[in-house]
Every structure is written in C-alpha cells, then in structure tokens.
Motif scaffolding. Sequence first.
Motif, PDB file in Angstrom:
ATOM      1  N   PHE A  52       0.832  -1.204   0.000  1.00  0.00           N
ATOM      2  CA  PHE A  52       0.000   0.000   0.000  1.00  0.00           C
ATOM      3  C   PHE A  52       0.868   1.255   0.000  1.00  0.00           C
ATOM      4  O   PHE A  52       0.624   2.190  -0.776  1.00  0.00           O
ATOM      5  CB  PHE A  52      -0.921  -0.009   1.220  1.00  0.00           C
ATOM      6  CG  PHE A  52      -1.648   1.282   1.448  1.00  0.00           C
ATOM      7  CD1 PHE A  52      -2.724   1.633   0.654  1.00  0.00           C
ATOM      8  CD2 PHE A  52      -1.242   2.152   2.457  1.00  0.00           C
ATOM      9  CE1 PHE A  52      -3.395   2.835   0.858  1.00  0.00           C
ATOM     10  CE2 PHE A  52      -1.909   3.349   2.665  1.00  0.00           C
ATOM     11  CZ  PHE A  52      -2.990   3.688   1.867  1.00  0.00           C
ATOM     12  N   ARG A  53       1.877   1.279   0.882  1.00  0.00           N
ATOM     13  CA  ARG A  53       2.758   2.449   0.943  1.00  0.00           C
ATOM     14  C   ARG A  53       3.498   2.651  -0.385  1.00  0.00           C
ATOM     15  O   ARG A  53       3.625   3.773  -0.887  1.00  0.00           O
ATOM     16  CB  ARG A  53       3.776   2.272   2.067  1.00  0.00           C
ATOM     17  CG  ARG A  53       3.174   2.135   3.458  1.00  0.00           C
ATOM     18  CD  ARG A  53       2.860   3.482   4.047  1.00  0.00           C
ATOM     19  NE  ARG A  53       2.517   3.355   5.451  1.00  0.00           N
ATOM     20  CZ  ARG A  53       1.439   3.868   6.007  1.00  0.00           C
ATOM     21  NH1 ARG A  53       0.576   4.537   5.252  1.00  0.00           N
ATOM     22  NH2 ARG A  53       1.192   3.736   7.282  1.00  0.00           N
ATOM     23  N   ALA A  54       3.979   1.560  -0.956  1.00  0.00           N
ATOM     24  CA  ALA A  54       4.697   1.657  -2.227  1.00  0.00           C
ATOM     25  C   ALA A  54       3.781   2.139  -3.347  1.00  0.00           C
ATOM     26  O   ALA A  54       4.186   2.953  -4.190  1.00  0.00           O
ATOM     27  CB  ALA A  54       5.301   0.305  -2.581  1.00  0.00           C
ATOM     28  N   GLU A  55       2.555   1.659  -3.348  1.00  0.00           N
ATOM     29  CA  GLU A  55       1.590   2.074  -4.373  1.00  0.00           C
ATOM     30  C   GLU A  55       1.282   3.562  -4.259  1.00  0.00           C
ATOM     31  O   GLU A  55       1.203   4.282  -5.260  1.00  0.00           O
ATOM     32  CB  GLU A  55       0.319   1.247  -4.236  1.00  0.00           C
ATOM     33  CG  GLU A  55      -0.803   1.608  -5.193  1.00  0.00           C
ATOM     34  CD  GLU A  55      -0.551   1.155  -6.621  1.00  0.00           C
ATOM     35  OE1 GLU A  55      -1.389   1.463  -7.481  1.00  0.00           O
ATOM     36  OE2 GLU A  55       0.484   0.504  -6.875  1.00  0.00           O
ATOM     37  N   ARG A  56       1.105   4.055  -3.040  1.00  0.00           N
ATOM     38  CA  ARG A  56       0.830   5.480  -2.855  1.00  0.00           C
ATOM     39  C   ARG A  56       2.023   6.329  -3.301  1.00  0.00           C
ATOM     40  O   ARG A  56       1.841   7.389  -3.921  1.00  0.00           O
ATOM     41  CB  ARG A  56       0.516   5.784  -1.388  1.00  0.00           C
ATOM     42  CG  ARG A  56      -0.886   5.374  -0.953  1.00  0.00           C
ATOM     43  CD  ARG A  56      -1.430   6.302   0.126  1.00  0.00           C
ATOM     44  NE  ARG A  56      -2.106   7.458  -0.449  1.00  0.00           N
ATOM     45  CZ  ARG A  56      -2.515   8.502   0.266  1.00  0.00           C
ATOM     46  NH1 ARG A  56      -2.280   8.563   1.553  1.00  0.00           N
ATOM     47  NH2 ARG A  56      -3.131   9.513  -0.320  1.00  0.00           N
ATOM     48  N   ARG A  57       3.246   5.879  -2.982  1.00  0.00           N
ATOM     49  CA  ARG A  57       4.423   6.628  -3.427  1.00  0.00           C
ATOM     50  C   ARG A  57       4.509   6.650  -4.947  1.00  0.00           C
ATOM     51  O   ARG A  57       4.842   7.672  -5.548  1.00  0.00           O
ATOM     52  CB  ARG A  57       5.697   6.021  -2.822  1.00  0.00           C
ATOM     53  CG  ARG A  57       5.881   6.292  -1.343  1.00  0.00           C
ATOM     54  CD  ARG A  57       7.291   5.944  -0.888  1.00  0.00           C
ATOM     55  NE  ARG A  57       7.582   4.528  -1.030  1.00  0.00           N
ATOM     56  CZ  ARG A  57       7.357   3.615  -0.083  1.00  0.00           C
ATOM     57  NH1 ARG A  57       6.820   3.972   1.074  1.00  0.00           N
ATOM     58  NH2 ARG A  57       7.672   2.352  -0.283  1.00  0.00           N
ATOM     59  N   ALA A  58       4.175   5.520  -5.575  1.00  0.00           N
ATOM     60  CA  ALA A  58       4.216   5.448  -7.035  1.00  0.00           C
ATOM     61  C   ALA A  58       3.182   6.378  -7.658  1.00  0.00           C
ATOM     62  O   ALA A  58       3.448   7.053  -8.660  1.00  0.00           O
ATOM     63  CB  ALA A  58       3.991   4.014  -7.499  1.00  0.00           C
ATOM     64  N   ARG A  59       1.982   6.404  -7.081  1.00  0.00           N
ATOM     65  CA  ARG A  59       0.950   7.285  -7.618  1.00  0.00           C
ATOM     66  C   ARG A  59       1.303   8.756  -7.411  1.00  0.00           C
ATOM     67  O   ARG A  59       0.987   9.607  -8.246  1.00  0.00           O
ATOM     68  CB  ARG A  59      -0.401   6.970  -6.956  1.00  0.00           C
ATOM     69  CG  ARG A  59      -0.933   5.585  -7.214  1.00  0.00           C
ATOM     70  CD  ARG A  59      -1.425   5.382  -8.646  1.00  0.00           C
ATOM     71  NE  ARG A  59      -0.361   5.253  -9.628  1.00  0.00           N
ATOM     72  CZ  ARG A  59       0.343   4.147  -9.850  1.00  0.00           C
ATOM     73  NH1 ARG A  59       0.105   3.053  -9.157  1.00  0.00           N
ATOM     74  NH2 ARG A  59       1.289   4.118 -10.781  1.00  0.00           N
ATOM     75  N   GLN A  60       1.959   9.060  -6.289  1.00  0.00           N
ATOM     76  CA  GLN A  60       2.391  10.435  -6.054  1.00  0.00           C
ATOM     77  C   GLN A  60       3.475  10.842  -7.048  1.00  0.00           C
ATOM     78  O   GLN A  60       3.455  11.949  -7.591  1.00  0.00           O
ATOM     79  CB  GLN A  60       2.895  10.593  -4.619  1.00  0.00           C
ATOM     80  CG  GLN A  60       3.321  12.012  -4.252  1.00  0.00           C
ATOM     81  CD  GLN A  60       2.163  12.997  -4.259  1.00  0.00           C
ATOM     82  OE1 GLN A  60       0.998  12.611  -4.209  1.00  0.00           O
ATOM     83  NE2 GLN A  60       2.483  14.285  -4.330  1.00  0.00           N
TER      84      GLN A  60
END
Length: 359
Positions: free
Chosen positions: A73-81
């Motif tokens: 989840f954290r990695a996905e949010r960083r990628a989307r940011q």
Amino acid sequence: MDSTRWRSESDEPAPSRLSPVDDRLTADAALRRVRRGEHLLYTGDFHNAKQLVGAMARRLPDPPKARTPLEAFRAERRARQLEHETLSRIVVALDRDYRLQVKRAPDVAEACRQVWGEPEADTTLVSLKTLLGMLGAAEWRRKGLEVPGLTGRLHPHYGVYLPTRTDYVELFLSVTDVKGKRVFDVGTGTGVLSFLLLQRGAASVTATDCDSRAVACARENAERLGLSKRFEVLEADLFPPGKADLVVSNPPWIPEPPKNRVDRAVFDEDNRFLLGFLDGLAEHLNPGGEGLLVLSDLAVLLGLRAPEWLDEQLARRGLRVKWKRSTPARHSKAKDRSDPLHAARSREITTLYGLVPGT
C-alpha cells in the motif's frame, strides 16, 4: 481580468519555470526536463500531447515488490504520487473563453465551467492530466450512471466520488423499514444513499458534505430525480442541526492523509471523519433511532487498523451493533491479480452496521 490563472487540485504553486514545447519533444526528453524542475507548456497537437503523457507514464518505475499488504500500500501510494508529480508538469493553456490553445483541441469550455465557473483571467494554465480528468468527468455527468435500486440515472460531478462500486449501495437496499422516517446523510457525495432511501419511502433527508462540489452535485441530482422537495443538502463537516430517525454515512475508508481534494472521498486522516460520526451519532438520533454505517475492512487487511479497532471505538461511545450485513468486494480491482494490492482487495468485505445507543 488578471492576466493568468493557475489551476491545481492539489493546491500546488504556479510553475516557476514554464518552457514552451511542441510535437518534437520525446517522452525521454520530457522526463529529463521535468525531473530537473521544469513545467512544459505544450503548444503542439492535442492528440500528440496525450500520447506524450501516456508514454511518460509507461517509463515510470513500477512499485517495488512488497512483503506485506501495508508495504504494498505504501509503495503504491508513493508510485501514484510520483506519477502525479511527473505527469502534472505537462501544462496547457486556455484562453479567456476556455478554448484550449493547441491544434486539434476538443471543446473543453463546458467541462471547465462546470468545475471552475466563469473564466477569471485572460489565460488559464492547468496540467493536461487534470484537464483530461475533467473531460472524463464531464462525459459521466452528461450521460449519467445507472445505480442498482435507483429509479433514474445519477449524474456525478468532477471531484465527487463516483459510485461505480455498488456493493455498499446494494447493502442499503436491504434496509426496508424507512417509510415516513426523517433521515440525515452525513458525507453525502453524489447523494446516492439519500435518493435510495427517499425512493423507498423516507419522509425527508437532510444531507451534508464538506465539499462544495458534492453539495452542488447532490442538489442537482435531487432536482433531476424529482426529489428536491424532500431533500436538503448543507455544506458542513459532519452533522446538520437537530435529530433524525435514521443517520446514515458511507465515510472515507482509508485512515491516511489525502493528497488532493479528490482524495478526501477515500482517505480520512487519523479516522477524523469516522470518529466524528461516532462521537456525534447518539445525540443526533431521535428516541428509537438508528445509525447506518457502511464500512469496508480494507484498512484492516492493509494493516492500517487493528481488527478489534471498530468494536473498541463503538464501546467507548456507548454504541452497540444491533445488526449487520456484509458482502464481499465485487469491484474490478478485487479480481485483478496484477494489482499490487490484490492480496488484500480480493479478501475485502464491506459491512453495513445498524448502530444504536446503549451497551
């Protein structure tokens, strides 16, 4: 009029370095330049501009492999940011009539007026990514959306949560004892839950939302559906004044900070909205009244909440679960094995809780 107006959904400052570019720009060159801090004003062809943004997106790194759902989840949010910060640096200009200043440009004026109102400047600057999102939303608003159990189409506005995911809506169809009841809908969004209850016999609904776009959207939809005489919507953080027989809410379900205005429909930093709803529920219920809370367990599956967290919060506030009904997630991401969060989303359960004061 002011000469130039910058528009951003994330309250980002206006570009300090804005360099004109055209169809000769490659995706690799664009990435190098935006990573150096430039914003690129596209002056070429509209369709080439879209292809450039798509090509840049394909060159961005995938999220790293994660060992746990929370890491994913954290990695996905960083990628989307990262995707947002990168692609939003491709900028286009609109004139004083919201005409897009590129070749083969579509008519974007109506979509812009729906979101921003009348032009406030000779030139409006906006990221192409944001403008494409507005165009997509304008099409949804034009054609409308069919919702299970709702007579008539729902017409969502840009920036308001789109109820294409219908599991929570279908749970509300199991609530049959609504005839003649006064209802509060806290965090109404498009107004979909209000309209389902009104069509099933509720006497009136007073709805609230903290976002002015949602308030306008719900009010317009009530008029389209012929329900405006029994529906009122207010711009407010939580409850309207007074008491009701039913107080319903579909709160944001992820207890993380929103990164932009659109995010607020999904992300609820430190559970502020949800806890505010639980804090005020009892005092806004008529005697014998009931709260209806619909909540996904995705936050639990991701490790953002403990499994017993909700029970503990209810007990602290003197609330008990009178009944509950649950359904597994059926949205597309629950079935997409390529989704980085598939391990959690495939097990997601959405539950409708009937809450009453007392232990």
